[in-house]
Design a protein around this motif. Structure first.
Motif, mmCIF file in Angstrom:
data_model
loop_
_atom_site.group_PDB
_atom_site.id
_atom_site.type_symbol
_atom_site.label_atom_id
_atom_site.label_comp_id
_atom_site.label_asym_id
_atom_site.label_seq_id
_atom_site.Cartn_x
_atom_site.Cartn_y
_atom_site.Cartn_z
ATOM 1 N N THR A 59 55.272 -23.878 21.411
ATOM 2 C CA THR A 59 56.561 -23.469 20.832
ATOM 3 C C THR A 59 57.121 -24.572 19.933
ATOM 4 O OG1 THR A 59 57.806 -24.284 22.735
ATOM 5 C CG2 THR A 59 57.139 -21.950 22.757
ATOM 6 N N LEU A 60 56.537 -25.776 20.010
ATOM 7 C CA LEU A 60 56.999 -26.898 19.190
ATOM 8 C C LEU A 60 56.046 -27.234 18.055
ATOM 9 C CD1 LEU A 60 58.308 -29.224 22.034
ATOM 10 C CD2 LEU A 60 59.626 -27.665 20.579
ATOM 11 N N GLY A 61 54.784 -26.778 18.146
ATOM 12 C CA GLY A 61 53.837 -27.070 17.078
ATOM 13 C C GLY A 61 52.413 -26.789 17.484
ATOM 14 N N ALA A 62 51.511 -26.927 16.498
ATOM 15 C CA ALA A 62 50.079 -26.722 16.742
ATOM 16 C C ALA A 62 49.284 -27.376 15.625
ATOM 17 C CB ALA A 62 49.745 -25.228 16.788
ATOM 18 N N TRP A 63 48.007 -27.633 15.912
ATOM 19 C CA TRP A 63 47.069 -28.056 14.884
ATOM 20 C C TRP A 63 46.620 -26.793 14.149
ATOM 21 C CZ3 TRP A 63 46.609 -32.941 13.610
ATOM 22 C CH2 TRP A 63 46.927 -33.919 14.544
ATOM 23 N N VAL A 64 46.749 -26.779 12.809
ATOM 24 C CA VAL A 64 46.443 -25.586 12.011
ATOM 25 C C VAL A 64 45.353 -25.926 11.002
ATOM 26 C CG1 VAL A 64 47.385 -23.825 10.466
ATOM 27 C CG2 VAL A 64 48.831 -24.787 12.289
ATOM 28 N N ARG A 65 44.288 -25.118 11.006
ATOM 29 C CA ARG A 65 43.179 -25.322 10.058
ATOM 30 C C ARG A 65 43.698 -25.185 8.634
ATOM 31 N NH1 ARG A 65 37.884 -25.433 10.255
ATOM 32 N NH2 ARG A 65 37.799 -24.757 12.424
ATOM 33 N N GLN A 66 43.239 -26.068 7.761
ATOM 34 C CA GLN A 66 43.574 -26.016 6.350
ATOM 35 C C GLN A 66 42.389 -25.409 5.608
ATOM 36 O OE1 GLN A 66 46.929 -27.247 5.431
ATOM 37 N NE2 GLN A 66 46.758 -26.799 7.616
ATOM 38 N N GLY A 67 42.632 -24.515 4.692
ATOM 39 C CA GLY A 67 41.547 -23.866 3.969
ATOM 40 C C GLY A 67 41.135 -22.553 4.604
ATOM 41 N N GLN A 68 40.152 -21.908 3.992
ATOM 42 C CA GLN A 68 39.683 -20.588 4.396
ATOM 43 C C GLN A 68 38.852 -20.661 5.673
ATOM 44 O OE1 GLN A 68 39.975 -17.284 2.627
ATOM 45 N NE2 GLN A 68 39.558 -17.007 4.780
ATOM 46 N N PRO A 69 39.283 -20.012 6.743
ATOM 47 C CA PRO A 69 38.442 -19.989 7.947
ATOM 48 C C PRO A 69 37.247 -19.051 7.740
ATOM 49 C CG PRO A 69 40.412 -18.668 8.290
ATOM 50 C CD PRO A 69 40.545 -19.310 6.932
ATOM 51 N N VAL A 70 36.136 -19.382 8.381
ATOM 52 C CA VAL A 70 34.931 -18.546 8.341
ATOM 53 C C VAL A 70 34.440 -18.321 9.770
ATOM 54 C CG1 VAL A 70 34.239 -19.222 6.002
ATOM 55 C CG2 VAL A 70 33.442 -20.560 7.970
ATOM 56 N N LEU A 71 33.513 -17.406 9.928
ATOM 57 C CA LEU A 71 33.043 -16.991 11.246
ATOM 58 C C LEU A 71 32.561 -18.162 12.104
ATOM 59 C CD1 LEU A 71 32.632 -14.527 13.080
ATOM 60 C CD2 LEU A 71 30.341 -14.303 12.099
ATOM 61 N N SER A 72 31.877 -19.125 11.508
ATOM 62 C CA SER A 72 31.384 -20.259 12.296
ATOM 63 C C SER A 72 32.528 -21.066 12.905
ATOM 64 C CB SER A 72 30.478 -21.161 11.459
ATOM 65 O OG SER A 72 31.193 -21.713 10.376
ATOM 66 N N ASN A 73 33.713 -21.061 12.287
ATOM 67 C CA ASN A 73 34.870 -21.766 12.849
ATOM 68 C C ASN A 73 35.305 -21.167 14.184
ATOM 69 O OD1 ASN A 73 36.369 -21.993 9.556
ATOM 70 N ND2 ASN A 73 34.912 -23.368 10.496
ATOM 71 N N PHE A 74 34.903 -19.934 14.447
ATOM 72 C CA PHE A 74 35.224 -19.249 15.696
ATOM 73 C C PHE A 74 34.035 -19.268 16.670
ATOM 74 C CE2 PHE A 74 38.341 -17.771 12.762
ATOM 75 C CZ PHE A 74 39.474 -17.505 13.510
ATOM 76 N N GLY A 75 32.976 -19.965 16.293
ATOM 77 C CA GLY A 75 31.803 -20.069 17.158
ATOM 78 C C GLY A 75 30.619 -19.231 16.715
ATOM 79 N N GLY A 76 30.715 -18.564 15.556
ATOM 80 C CA GLY A 76 29.580 -17.804 15.031
ATOM 81 C C GLY A 76 28.414 -18.743 14.770
ATOM 82 N N SER A 77 27.187 -18.246 15.002
ATOM 83 C CA SER A 77 26.034 -19.141 14.982
ATOM 84 C C SER A 77 24.766 -18.404 14.562
ATOM 85 C CB SER A 77 25.866 -19.706 16.393
ATOM 86 O OG SER A 77 24.605 -20.244 16.596
ATOM 87 N N PRO A 78 23.800 -19.134 13.984
ATOM 88 C CA PRO A 78 22.501 -18.515 13.702
ATOM 89 C C PRO A 78 21.631 -18.407 14.949
ATOM 90 C CG PRO A 78 22.507 -20.794 12.945
ATOM 91 C CD PRO A 78 23.899 -20.486 13.433
ATOM 92 N N ASP A 79 22.025 -19.096 16.026
ATOM 93 C CA ASP A 79 21.188 -19.172 17.221
ATOM 94 C C ASP A 79 21.698 -18.372 18.414
ATOM 95 O OD1 ASP A 79 19.528 -21.064 15.889
ATOM 96 O OD2 ASP A 79 21.032 -22.604 16.338
ATOM 97 N N ALA A 80 22.948 -17.945 18.360
ATOM 98 C CA ALA A 80 23.539 -17.214 19.486
ATOM 99 C C ALA A 80 24.349 -16.045 18.951
ATOM 100 C CB ALA A 80 24.427 -18.141 20.319
#
Length: 186
Positions: A59-80
């Motif tokens: 409620t006071l703040g968070a770390w926020v990604r800068q730039g365009q997020p992509v699937l790998s940023n959420f754990g997307g992978s070529p191996d799993a």
């Protein structure tokens, strides 16, 4: 530079306001932002865009990604299997953005728009089926790979939902016409 999300979460937000996350596949710049991010942090279950600091309430703040997020940023992978990452990204952003490289999928359905950046692809191996039930955006590149199936779902009727799945390119399946006219005996 921080090695992983756990280290990012533990940073002193009074001393650091920018941090580069160096975790494989999730790399990117994060900025400490003040404000109520409790809804975003709760919705971002895989910490692709919003990361809660350990010592500070969301409620006071968070770390926020800068730039365009992509699937790998959420754990997307070529191996799993990348289905959980796609589900999390879709829930948070209302779309799935597949960045350069390949991402493995087992049987899954994606019902939001899917954007393939240049150099991006998905691999679906037999006996799996990836069903895409909304708009697909991609340049003319080979985006569907593997021995499994990719199904484009069209709902039809008077509801235009799914209409965009009817516009495809043969290059998406690895066919690149040479411009030469070829004939074959029948």
């Amino acid at each position: 530079r921080v090695l992983d999300r756990a280290t990012l979460e533990g940073l002193n937000t009074e001393s650091f306001v920018l941090a580069f996350l160096d975790e494989t596949g999730r790399e990117g710049m994060f900025k400490w932002m003040e404000g109520d991010f409790s809804t975003e942090v709760a919705a971002d279950t895989l910490e692709g865009v919003y990361v809660k600091a350990t010592a500070v309430s969301a409620t006071l703040g968070a770390w926020v990604r800068q730039g365009q997020p992509v699937l790998s940023n959420f754990g997307g992978s070529p191996d799993a299997n990348s289905a959980a990452a796609a589900t999390a990204m879709a829930a948070l952003l209302g779309k799935v953005i597949i960045g350069p490289g390949t991402h493995l999928f087992t049987t899954a359905t994606i019902s939001v728009p899917v954007l393939f950046m240049d150099g991006a692809s998905v691999t679906v191996n037999s006996p799996n089926t990836l069903t895409l039930a909304s708009r697909i955006e991609s340049s003319r590149q080979h985006i569907f790979r593997g021995t499994g199936l990719v199904a484009l779902q069209f709902t039809g009727g008077s509801d235009p939902e799914g209409e965009d799945c009817r516009n495809t390119h043969v290059s998406w399946w690895g066919v690149f016409p040479s411009g030469d006219v070829q004939t074959a005996a029948i």
